[in-house]
Design a protein around this motif. Structure first.
Motif, PDB file in Angstrom:
ATOM      1  N   GLY A 166       0.814  -1.206   0.000  1.00 27.43           N
ATOM      2  CA  GLY A 166       0.000   0.000   0.000  1.00 27.43           C
ATOM      3  C   GLY A 166       0.849   1.259   0.000  1.00 27.43           C
ATOM      4  O   GLY A 166       2.070   1.194   0.179  1.00 27.43           O
ATOM      5  N   GLY A 167       0.192   2.379  -0.186  1.00 27.26           N
ATOM      6  CA  GLY A 167       0.902   3.659  -0.182  1.00 27.26           C
ATOM      7  C   GLY A 167       1.411   4.003   1.213  1.00 27.26           C
ATOM      8  O   GLY A 167       0.806   3.641   2.220  1.00 27.26           O
ATOM      9  N   LYS A 168       2.519   4.730   1.274  1.00 25.47           N
ATOM     10  CA  LYS A 168       3.152   4.992   2.571  1.00 25.47           C
ATOM     11  C   LYS A 168       2.311   5.910   3.456  1.00 25.47           C
ATOM     12  O   LYS A 168       2.396   5.860   4.676  1.00 25.47           O
ATOM     13  CB  LYS A 168       4.563   5.544   2.386  1.00 25.47           C
ATOM     14  N   GLU A 169       1.424   6.734   2.828  1.00 24.39           N
ATOM     15  CA  GLU A 169       0.602   7.658   3.623  1.00 24.39           C
ATOM     16  C   GLU A 169      -0.342   6.914   4.561  1.00 24.39           C
ATOM     17  O   GLU A 169      -0.828   7.476   5.537  1.00 24.39           O
ATOM     18  CB  GLU A 169      -0.214   8.577   2.713  1.00 24.39           C
ATOM     19  N   SER A 170      -0.662   5.659   4.259  1.00 21.81           N
ATOM     20  CA  SER A 170      -1.593   4.895   5.085  1.00 21.81           C
ATOM     21  C   SER A 170      -0.891   3.857   5.934  1.00 21.81           C
ATOM     22  O   SER A 170      -1.533   2.934   6.432  1.00 21.81           O
ATOM     23  CB  SER A 170      -2.605   4.175   4.192  1.00 21.81           C
TER      24      SER A 170
END
Lengths: 477, 477
Positions: B155-159
């Motif tokens: 997943g994306g690092k922001e999450s």
């Protein structure tokens, strides 16, 4: 068909434009093109065979110098007993198959007057790279046109004169039909392949027909989807309960009937309790058929004790690499396993996921094997050599796929098609549906030309009785 | 699910082993795992939302510094009105769909006691790379398990905090079920992706869910098949004959209802004879909805003459690049074409082959458009925003594919399956068939659970009369 020296980009762009026109031609127009190609190749037989002779002479020289195998030289020869006629017949066979495109395969009423259909259509532009056999060009051309796809073809250099002659005849024949000649293009120089493989926005599918090295090279150098198989490492697991006579029949067929085939048997797994019961007779039959047996320690020891000294002397010990190797020859690796689970685990690790078989009388073991072996084809009590489009009833095959998507196992015309979704409405829009709005109906509709289906047990009973004659009087109701 | 810092090779190998076990679990065992995940995530809501808060705080900081858009921050927020409950419900919705695997889809009698079946099965190991939205992890996990596939998720690092919390809960839940926990693995570091993409012998399919850049990067760096779409450049061709009121309804929905969606309209093609009849009302409605219109010379000139001065002042001239661009915003490019053929040609060249529509009352033009436009979905008189798995009746979707093989358009559970060929015999072998030998029967058999089909006109008549009551007495025959 054009025999082209254009740049790879020009080739792919013109194939793309041609493919758009081909995709909307009728069944009759595509079939007429196949008829025209067949007629032209029949009339041009002398011309093609003369060109083929040039290829053969060059190949003979190369073979004499040790640069080409004799079996490859044989495969080049289009003049051999009935080969040319088989090639011609193949074109008509493909022509007479059911049209694989423009078939509605599902239809759903999303809402009143809002109907979603799924319709088969061509993939678009195929890039087909094949090795020496010159008749392949006619076969591939027929399959591509029948399925509405444009094809860029690149054949092996050993057949270049034959290819050029066939291409020129096909090109001339197509000019009298509705099929744009750019739909079939034979590229002549090898160095264009690398550039063609970069054109993933213009070419939709690449089918390499050849050895492991070719397939690996293609896969590693393109973003175009690739359909094919790199290896054919097929295994058969022989259980101790299976009758020796049937086991011999199946295993000898799988190994000996065509050892160079990708569906030929390369590994025999033997249940340990069968080492001295069923295995010796099977091993004896294989040795008599000229097969070299490479045995693991347990099977070597068992066979040395049970076979006559002359046969036993022929046995060889296996090395670990024999269980990851495609012999393509009269060589078979034998391995002893304790159980169906060990056989499954070995096959899932070492086979090439092409075709693997179990020989047993025990349905429980068979079903566990068929469910758990992750291969394109899984067999119970038959020969791995059955893996073939013609034998499966597809009429013909494009090749055999060990891919995990799109098309798996023998690939027929269906593998050269995809579908599009067609939605026909009357100004319905997305924002009308969902929370607080209209509901979807999602009602499955019959597809055009679909058979009448008996929907209830009662209706099935009516059909059943009608078929068995007990309802024959129904026609008078 | 394991939250893993293992090496890419270890991750893929353990997923492969897990996938073999998962593939042979029953429908009930896979469904029970989904029930367990649902229950655990419901109970762990506070824990997940606390982790989500950390992500939100970091995102807010990044947004304040201009490093992240506010719309992305919003998409991170799992605490928003009903979002968590929707995520939970989605798991149960997937669980309750029909099992897509172990379905016999064709059965052929090759010869007596030699039966070929085609059975659906999982693809194997999926690699799914997705961007920020944290609820996607639950959705994807449910789809993978339902279809019997192992999945490696990145997943994306922001999450990352939200993902870690959800993964830990799913992992704990799976340990109480028959599904091996290696079947779902969340990889945490970004630098593993390049290595994972090299493992095409262990990973069967890659699904990048994100923007153009991500999809292009993935396609260019792997031999693993990739399913997805890079762009959503959707076009609608408005014919002069189409009523303005319906045209407004459809085009405003397509452009305005969710401009960031891949199925949102990006280009309006207008038939030249409609420039001053139907176009002005449509343009006026779009301007009133806040849409910027980028017009070619002909449409700009026509609209400047027909719209009120205030509206006309809002119009912008288009540049050629506007016709190859995905705005994902309240911007629409307008282009004038002379005919349906010019519209088809423009769309086949400039659209992203996602979803394209024609608005017309003329069935001949519509059919030509539907046949010739080479896009995943082609529409007649409805909004491109209809392209969606839920709207198509699939229950859910994995994403939308513009691939030309395997699965096209909205991809439901079926797109996560493939099939294997199962051949069951009694020691028949290949060499027995063909020239001079036995013949193939190739007789289509009913598949298990398949409806009884009326095969002749007579049988259809029997069913027809039974249904209309005139054959009701048949049950007494």
């Amino acid at each position: 068909m054009s025999l082209t020296n254009a740049t790879p980009l020009e080739v792919a762009q013109s194939a793309r434009v041609g493919s758009r026109k081909l995709a909307v031609l009728s069944t009759e127009e595509r079939n007429a093109a196949l008829t025209a190609i067949h007629k032209a190749l029949a009339e041009g037989k002398d011309e093609v065979l003369a060109a083929n002779k040039s290829d053969l002479e060059a190949a003979d020289k190369a073979a004499a110098g040790g640069h080409l195998s004799q079996s490859l030289v044989k495969r080049l020869d289009l003049g051999k007993k009935g080969k040319y006629e088989d090639m011609l017949q193949g074109i008509l066979d493909v022509r007479d198959l059911e049209d694989p495109i423009n078939k509605i395969t599902s239809r759903t009423l999303l809402d009143d007057n809002l109907i979603l259909s799924r319709k088969t259509c061509p993939i678009g532009v195929l890039l087909i790279i094949f090795e020496a056999r010159p008749e392949v060009i006619a076969n591939i051309s027929a399959l591509a046109l029948k399925s509405g796809n444009a094809a860029i073809l690149k054949g092996g250099k050993e057949s270049s004169h034959s290819f050029a002659a066939i291409a020129s005849i096909i090109s001339h024949a197509l000019s009298t039909t509705a099929v744009p000649s750019d739909c079939l293009q034979l590229v002549q120089t090898h160095d264009v392949i690398a550039d063609l493989l970069k054109l993933d926005t213009l070419i939709d599918l690449c089918i390499p027909r050849g050895g492991n090295k070719l397939v690996r090279m293609v896969k590693d150098s393109t973003a175009i989807p690739v359909l094919g198989h790199a290896d054919g490492i097929c295994c058969t697991y022989l259980c101790a309960d299976y009758p020796a006579e049937k086991a011999i029949k199946i295993i000898v067929d799988a190994k000996v009937s065509y050892p160079a085939g990708c569906n030929a048997l390369e590994q025999l797994l033997i249940e340990s309790s069968g080492l001295t019961t069923v295995l010796p007779a099977v091993a004896q039959a294989l040795l008599e058929s000229g097969v070299s047996l490479r045995c693991d320690a347990a099977s070597l020891s068992a066979l040395q004790k049970t076979l006559d000294p002359h046969s036993a002397a022929l046995l060889q010990p296996s090395s670990p690499s024999d269980y990851d190797f495609e012999f393509l020859d009269l060589v078979l690796a034998i391995k002893t396993v304790e159980s169906v689970d060990e056989a499954i685990s070995h096959i899932n690790t070492h086979s090439s996921h092409h075709t693997d078989a179990i020989l047993t009388l025990d349905p429980e073991h068979a079903n566990r094997f068929l469910a758990a072996v992750d291969s394109s084809s899984v067999y119970w009590n038959t020969s791995t050599r059955m893996a073939d489009g013609q034998r499966y009833g597809f009429g013909t095959e494009v090749g055999i796929s060990t891919n995990k998507i799109h098309s798996r196992g023998p690939v027929g015309l269906e593998g050269l098609t995809i579908y599009k979704w067609i939605l026909e409405g009357d100004a319905q829009v997305s924002a009308e549906y969902g929370a607080g709005g209209k509901s979807w109906k999602h009602e499955k509709l019959a597809v055009e030309g679909e058979e009448w289906v008996a929907r209830s047990e009662e209706e099935k009973d009516v059909l059943r009785r009608f078929r068995t004659g007990r309802g024959a009087g129904l026609t008078d109701v």
